[in-house]
Design a protein around this motif. Structure first.
Motif, PDB file in Angstrom:
ATOM      1  N   LYS A   3       0.834  -1.210   0.000  1.00 36.64           N
ATOM      2  CA  LYS A   3       0.000   0.000   0.000  1.00 36.64           C
ATOM      3  C   LYS A   3       0.867   1.257   0.000  1.00 36.64           C
ATOM      4  CE  LYS A   3      -4.643  -0.575   1.884  1.00 36.64           C
ATOM      5  NZ  LYS A   3      -5.210  -0.223   0.606  1.00 36.64           N
ATOM      6  N   ILE A   5       0.695   4.788   1.143  1.00 40.28           N
ATOM      7  CA  ILE A   5      -0.116   5.622   2.026  1.00 40.28           C
ATOM      8  C   ILE A   5       0.509   7.003   2.157  1.00 40.28           C
ATOM      9  CG2 ILE A   5      -0.936   5.921   4.409  1.00 40.28           C
ATOM     10  CD1 ILE A   5      -1.140   2.896   4.619  1.00 40.28           C
ATOM     11  N   ASN A 255     -13.043   5.937  -5.154  1.00 42.06           N
ATOM     12  CA  ASN A 255     -11.762   5.494  -4.623  1.00 42.06           C
ATOM     13  C   ASN A 255     -10.742   6.622  -4.700  1.00 42.06           C
ATOM     14  OD1 ASN A 255     -10.987   2.882  -3.513  1.00 42.06           O
ATOM     15  ND2 ASN A 255     -12.021   2.013  -5.314  1.00 42.06           N
ATOM     16  N   THR A 269      -2.610   5.254  -2.902  1.00 40.79           N
ATOM     17  CA  THR A 269      -3.554   4.158  -2.682  1.00 40.79           C
ATOM     18  C   THR A 269      -4.511   4.490  -1.543  1.00 40.79           C
ATOM     19  OG1 THR A 269      -1.721   2.668  -3.205  1.00 40.79           O
ATOM     20  CG2 THR A 269      -3.726   1.656  -2.361  1.00 40.79           C
ATOM     21  N   LEU A 270      -3.974   5.182  -0.529  1.00 42.97           N
ATOM     22  CA  LEU A 270      -4.760   5.473   0.671  1.00 42.97           C
ATOM     23  C   LEU A 270      -4.250   6.762   1.299  1.00 42.97           C
ATOM     24  CD1 LEU A 270      -5.921   2.938   3.352  1.00 42.97           C
ATOM     25  CD2 LEU A 270      -4.742   5.008   4.100  1.00 42.97           C
ATOM     26  N   LYS A 449     -13.015   6.681   9.629  1.00 45.83           N
ATOM     27  CA  LYS A 449     -13.096   6.204   8.241  1.00 45.83           C
ATOM     28  C   LYS A 449     -14.172   6.981   7.501  1.00 45.83           C
ATOM     29  CE  LYS A 449     -13.504   1.863   5.633  1.00 45.83           C
ATOM     30  NZ  LYS A 449     -14.417   2.326   4.572  1.00 45.83           N
ATOM     31  N   LYS A 454     -13.677   5.822  -0.421  1.00 47.21           N
ATOM     32  CA  LYS A 454     -12.937   4.616  -0.033  1.00 47.21           C
ATOM     33  C   LYS A 454     -11.461   4.957   0.168  1.00 47.21           C
ATOM     34  CE  LYS A 454     -16.082   1.902  -2.871  1.00 47.21           C
ATOM     35  NZ  LYS A 454     -16.234   1.237  -4.194  1.00 47.21           N
ATOM     36  N   ASN A 455     -10.897   4.371   1.210  1.00 45.23           N
ATOM     37  CA  ASN A 455      -9.474   4.549   1.517  1.00 45.23           C
ATOM     38  C   ASN A 455      -9.098   5.979   1.909  1.00 45.23           C
ATOM     39  OD1 ASN A 455      -8.798   1.857   1.229  1.00 45.23           O
ATOM     40  ND2 ASN A 455      -8.428   2.053  -0.972  1.00 45.23           N
ATOM     41  N   TYR A 457      -9.061   8.229   5.438  1.00 47.18           N
ATOM     42  CA  TYR A 457      -9.178   8.111   6.893  1.00 47.18           C
ATOM     43  C   TYR A 457      -8.722   9.406   7.567  1.00 47.18           C
ATOM     44  CZ  TYR A 457      -9.664   3.053   6.150  1.00 47.18           C
ATOM     45  OH  TYR A 457     -10.090   1.802   5.752  1.00 47.18           O
ATOM     46  N   ILE A 483      -7.212   0.937   9.503  1.00 48.78           N
ATOM     47  CA  ILE A 483      -6.724   0.823   8.123  1.00 48.78           C
ATOM     48  C   ILE A 483      -6.250  -0.592   7.849  1.00 48.78           C
ATOM     49  CG2 ILE A 483      -4.830   1.512   6.588  1.00 48.78           C
ATOM     50  CD1 ILE A 483      -5.078   4.345   7.881  1.00 48.78           C
ATOM     51  N   ASP A 487      -7.884  -3.540   5.410  1.00 45.14           N
ATOM     52  CA  ASP A 487      -7.049  -3.952   4.279  1.00 45.14           C
ATOM     53  C   ASP A 487      -6.918  -5.475   4.195  1.00 45.14           C
ATOM     54  OD1 ASP A 487      -5.397  -3.357   2.061  1.00 45.14           O
ATOM     55  OD2 ASP A 487      -3.623  -3.769   3.265  1.00 45.14           O
TER      56      ASP A 487
END
Length: 488
Positions: A3, A5, A255, A269-270, A449, A454-455, A457, A483, A487
């Motif tokens: 991931k 991040i 996303n 990705t996040l 969240k 999505k993804n 936080y 998280i 995942d």
């Protein structure tokens, strides 16, 4: 797939989360809009003086120990910690002061001198406070605030009345001395609400005060930030400063696509934001925001602050490392923060003189002083108002401590509502986040969240568990756990 991040901000909660996520194998990059790492816990250095710009109190040392232990480390691996004795000093309306010792035995003796029989009540009060502290720290504060059922345990059910009674009611039931009452009501100010609006269960802050004591990391609170940065880098976290996040990009399936930083798109990705929650949502298109402007405007915020960082050419007398000035009416000042937002006529204030304890803060025979006046968020903030209030508190300091201070000021810097907005994108210029009142506790706080993206936080003082440095460390762990759980 590993991931990628990105964490927005580099305060305590962001650094905490970065460490846990990197430890779990994630590729983590921290983006900080300012030049220095640390968020509100930056330092100001000027002419041989050092000032912690944000937090100055080191309470709940067990939370720091628990954090570092999760990585096989100890605070002493990074910084030197000293327990303060006396812990702090408080001046009152009659001009007298109480100096709070560094041990429980001495605190009981102080209470007994001030009010016969009060030490017996204090012991009972602290027994309850310790129980609540153990329940909170070992269980409740590490919950992610997803469901009200998180709070339902046999213990909390047995303590249910404490959630509907206030600290003020509990303290004043047995203690009659106005000075002792103010000392016992003081710690909940770290939670950002009036004692009359803070549930009695939060008396665990009194155990944090008297039971665990007040500590000082040599070099200041920023040393903790430096320790966490070192730890994060050892785990593979990368840092980018002067990195202003201008927008968060979302694809058609809701996303995360990435962020725009200083005009450049960075795929991600996040995203975990340790920045102001409200500000972070403004980086999204309107349709992807969870909370409306109306929602935020109705929330009860912890105070903002007017801060002064002052270099003095002499050592001061009759003050402690931490000194509280309760020499005006507490309730009157509180009303200007929570009930009728306005500048207080006679403000309470707090002063920190770390150079009394730590010679790294000021040149020899000189004093570093930080002054803080709690204020309602979003007040008018002008140079003239700052100067007016500086003169008010310095005159009070001089009168109460019996010394000339004005003629020994080498320089002063100030920080107030406009700076909180500019430097931290802080909603209405608040300093400490959302107040911990019953209707803003646990699952009733903004969610970690995002429900819309999505993804995406959040962590920090506007989500769980709440304001303060130890809660920020815990918030980072909660966010990283959520998280990693989502995942898998």
């Amino acid at each position: 797939m590993e991931k990628q991040i990105h964490i927005i901000g580099s305060g305590f909660s962001a650094l905490s989360a970065a460490c846990y996520l990197a430890q779990a194998g994630c590729n983590v990059e921290v983006l900080e809009k300012n030049e220095l790492i640390g968020g509100r816990a930056r330092q100001l250095k000027k002419d041989g003086f050092t000032f912690d710009m944000g937090p100055t109190w080191y309470w709940m040392p067990d939370v720091f120990e628990k954090f570092f232990a999760d990585f096989g480390k100890k605070p002493s691996d990074y910084y030197e910690l000293e327990k303060l004795g006396p812990a702090y000093k408080a001046y009152f309306e009659d001009g007298e002061a109480l100096t709070i010792p560094g041990t429980l035995k001495e605190i009981y003796e102080l209470f007994e001198r001030e009010e016969a029989g009060s030490s017996k009540h204090l012991k009972a009060f602290l027994k309850s406070a310790k129980f609540n502290y153990d329940v909170s720290i070992n269980d409740l504060v590490y919950k992610p605030g997803v469901s009200p059922l998180e709070l339902v345990t046999p213990t909390t059910i047995s303590k249910i009345t404490q959630f509907f009674s206030s600290i003020r009611t509990q303290v004043r039931k047995d203690i009659k001395s106005p000075k002792l009452i103010e000392i016992l009501e003081f710690p909940v100010l770290f939670l950002g609400a009036k004692p009359s609006n803070t549930p009695a269960f939060y008396n665990f802050m009194n155990y944090a005060d008297f039971g665990l004591g007040t500590w000082h990391p040599k070099g200041g609170m920023h040393k903790v930030i430096e320790a966490m940065e070192l730890l994060a880098k050892s785990l593979g976290v990368s840092f980018k400063t002067n990195a202003n996040v201008e927008s968060i990009e979302v694809d058609a399936t809701k996303n995360i696509k990435g962020l725009t930083v200083n005009g450049e798109f960075i795929p991600s990705t996040l995203i975990l934001s340790g920045a102001d929650y409200h500000h972070t949502e403004t980086l999204l298109p309107q349709s992807h925001r969870q909370y409306s402007e109306k929602y935020w405007d109705k929330k009860v915020f912890a105070p903002s602050s007017l801060l002064f960082y002052v270099g003095l050419d002499k050592k001061l007398k009759n003050v402690c490392h931490h000194t509280l000035f309760f020499d005006t009416d507490f309730d009157t000042h509180a009303k200007t923060i929570y009930d009728n937002p306005s500048w207080p006529e006679e403000p309470l204030f707090y002063a920190s003189f770390p150079s009394i304890t730590d010679d790294t803060f000021a040149p020899e025979h000189q004093e570093a002083a930080t002054f803080l006046i709690p204020l309602a968020p979003d007040l008018e903030d002008t140079p003239e108002l700052r100067e007016k209030y500086f003169n008010i508190i310095i005159k009070r300091l001089e009168k109460l401590t019996g010394q000339n201070v004005t003629d020994h000021i080498l320089f002063k810097e100030s920080f107030c509502v406009n700076d909180f907005k500019k430097d931290y994108n802080s909603y209405k210029g608040n300093a400490y986040g959302l107040a911990n009142i019953l209707t803003q506790t646990a699952f009733l706080r903004p969610k970690i969240k995002s429900k819309k993206v999505k993804n995406l936080y959040f962590t920090g003082q506007l989500t769980v568990p709440g304001p303060g440095v130890p809660p920020a460390l815990i918030s980072g762990k909660i966010a990283s756990d959520l998280i990693l759980k989502n995942d898998n």
